[in-house]
Design a protein around this motif. Structure first.
Motif, mmCIF file in Angstrom:
data_model
loop_
_atom_site.group_PDB
_atom_site.id
_atom_site.type_symbol
_atom_site.label_atom_id
_atom_site.label_comp_id
_atom_site.label_asym_id
_atom_site.label_seq_id
_atom_site.Cartn_x
_atom_site.Cartn_y
_atom_site.Cartn_z
ATOM 1 N N LEU A 1 -2.156 -23.304 -16.977
ATOM 2 C CA LEU A 1 -0.721 -23.095 -17.192
ATOM 3 C C LEU A 1 -0.384 -23.106 -18.687
ATOM 4 O O LEU A 1 0.321 -22.225 -19.191
ATOM 5 C CB LEU A 1 0.074 -24.182 -16.448
ATOM 6 C CG LEU A 1 1.530 -24.430 -16.840
ATOM 7 C CD1 LEU A 1 2.380 -23.184 -16.669
ATOM 8 C CD2 LEU A 1 2.123 -25.574 -16.007
ATOM 9 N N TRP B 1 -0.350 -21.036 -11.522
ATOM 10 C CA TRP B 1 -1.044 -22.308 -11.780
ATOM 11 C C TRP B 1 -0.095 -23.494 -11.692
ATOM 12 O O TRP B 1 -0.484 -24.590 -11.277
ATOM 13 C CB TRP B 1 -1.769 -22.270 -13.130
ATOM 14 C CG TRP B 1 -3.027 -21.462 -13.067
ATOM 15 C CD1 TRP B 1 -3.279 -20.273 -13.679
ATOM 16 C CD2 TRP B 1 -4.209 -21.770 -12.303
ATOM 17 N NE1 TRP B 1 -4.536 -19.814 -13.358
ATOM 18 C CE2 TRP B 1 -5.127 -20.715 -12.519
ATOM 19 C CE3 TRP B 1 -4.571 -22.822 -11.471
ATOM 20 C CZ2 TRP B 1 -6.397 -20.698 -11.924
ATOM 21 C CZ3 TRP B 1 -5.832 -22.804 -10.873
ATOM 22 C CH2 TRP B 1 -6.730 -21.750 -11.107
ATOM 23 N N ARG B 2 1.145 -23.298 -12.055
ATOM 24 C CA ARG B 2 2.099 -24.398 -11.873
ATOM 25 C C ARG B 2 2.253 -24.708 -10.388
ATOM 26 O O ARG B 2 2.351 -25.878 -9.983
ATOM 27 C CB ARG B 2 3.466 -24.064 -12.479
ATOM 28 C CG ARG B 2 4.457 -25.169 -12.109
ATOM 29 C CD ARG B 2 5.800 -25.078 -12.735
ATOM 30 N NE ARG B 2 6.770 -25.652 -11.806
ATOM 31 C CZ ARG B 2 7.809 -26.397 -12.151
ATOM 32 N NH1 ARG B 2 8.041 -26.659 -13.412
ATOM 33 N NH2 ARG B 2 8.621 -26.873 -11.238
ATOM 34 N N ALA C 1 0.967 -18.158 -15.296
ATOM 35 C CA ALA C 1 1.535 -19.491 -15.500
ATOM 36 C C ALA C 1 2.220 -19.980 -14.218
ATOM 37 O O ALA C 1 2.047 -21.134 -13.809
ATOM 38 C CB ALA C 1 2.530 -19.469 -16.669
ATOM 39 N N GLY D 1 6.221 -21.265 -16.104
ATOM 40 C CA GLY D 1 5.661 -21.348 -14.767
ATOM 41 C C GLY D 1 6.642 -21.731 -13.688
ATOM 42 O O GLY D 1 6.328 -21.640 -12.501
ATOM 43 N N SER E 1 5.130 -28.021 -16.826
ATOM 44 C CA SER E 1 5.947 -27.067 -17.581
ATOM 45 C C SER E 1 6.375 -27.641 -18.932
ATOM 46 O O SER E 1 6.425 -26.916 -19.930
ATOM 47 C CB SER E 1 7.183 -26.666 -16.768
ATOM 48 O OG SER E 1 6.818 -25.798 -15.715
#
Lengths: 169, 165
Positions: free
Chosen positions: B137, B117-118, B114, B162, A156
């Protein structure tokens, strides 16, 4: 705010796109984190990332507040960079603390001085892009080998830095 | 399925080792594939409604999802799994009737992608699959940013793309 198949279909379990499903799946994962094996000796590999995130947040704040001739777009972008990088620093610090509660006293050394904002809007923008590029690379490099519970956070952070560069583009 | 299955020794990813999902990662990749199917469907619906200057972006983004979806299907077949098929249709969170609602749908589709995929990142130790999921992501987050800008949404980004919740 997620897309759902318009019909339940033959496999009702597979309503993949419900955020709730992901959230529920993540909950036991988070619980499991507390019983992960002890960390290897030496400094936590997340420490440089946390320090960089704090430095980037400070730079972005300085840009937002004090660059002469910074237009509204740059001020807004710099403000977004400052907020996101501060959130990254806090999340990384939290994970570092979680992994090594004992060495907590040596954790965030927050004051590395207030950075001087670049003198022009163009240089300020370039400095932010450069900082985000370096941050993205640093996080990206750890994603493939980090423990599972860290891989999501690092992913992230990587994606966020790439998105912030898009905002500055 | 427009692409032939190249088999285990087939086309390799651009960088790093081949992604190889096993165990709980297979189910996570299937959910990500379902999100990719939904994203393709969303772009198909939105393409004719987005603002003129965003049409090219929409078609580039659709192509990126198609490529990702095909690579994901290959990966699953190579792992001995049957890739989940697309649904006949999906239910957008809001009616899609104009450029604004179409753009919003694309932000939702990218956000879902997102997130899926995270979730894969957290369910595999396979370095090839981690790399693949990270690329997916990151590109979904960047596309979401672009569509938020096109839709004049604020903020343009989220601090943790994500991340659930």
């Amino acid at each position: 705010m997620t897309l759902e198949p318009s019909r339940p279909g033959p496999l009702p379990r597979r309503r993949f796109l419900l955020a709730g499903v992901l959230a529920m799946a993540a909950a036991p994962l988070a619980a499991a984190c507390t019983s992960t094996p002890p960390p290897p000796p030496g400094p936590d590999p997340l420490e440089p990332l946390a320090a960089r995130a704090r430095a980037d947040a400070a730079l972005a704040r300085a840009v937002a507040e004090s660059v002469p001739g910074a237009g509204q777009d740059l001020v807004q972008a710099a403000t977004a960079v400052a907020a996101s990088r501060k959130a990254h620093a806090e999340a990384l610090d939290q994970e570092i603390q979680r992994a090594r509660p004992v060495t907590g006293s040596s954790a965030p050394s927050s004051s590395s001085g207030v950075p001087t904002a670049p003198p022009t809007a163009a240089e300020a923008k370039a400095a932010l892009v450069e900082a985000l590029t370096a941050a993205e690379q640093e996080a990206r490099a750890l994603v493939t080998t980090a423990p599972r519970h860290r891989a999501g956070l690092l992913g992230s952070v990587t994606a966020s830095c790439a998105s912030l560069r898009e905002v500055l583009a | 399925m427009t692409s032939p299955n190249p088999g285990p020794s087939g086309q390799s990813s651009a960088n790093g080792p081949q992604p190889r999902p096993t165990g709980e990662a297979v189910e996570a990749v299937q959910r990500a594939l379902a999100a990719e199917h939904a994203a393709e469907w969303s772009y198909g619906l939105a393409a004719v409604l987005v603002a003129k200057e965003m049409e090219k972006t929409a078609s580039t983004d659709l192509a990126a999802h198609r490529t990702r979806r095909e690579a994901t299907e290959r990966m699953l077949r190579d792992a001995g799994a049957t890739p989940v098929p697309p649904q006949p249709a999906y239910q957008p969170p809001k009616p899609v009737t104009d450029a604004a609602s179409a753009t919003e749908l694309l932000v939702t589709a990218e956000t879902d992608t997102a997130g899926a995929w995270r979730a894969v990142l957290e369910r595999t130790d396979d370095q090839g699959l981690r790399q693949f999921a990270l690329d997916a992501l990151t590109s979904a987050a960047v596309r979401a940013t672009r569509w938020r800008r096109a839709g004049r949404q604020s903020p343009l980004t989220v601090p943790f793309p994500g991340q659930p919740g």
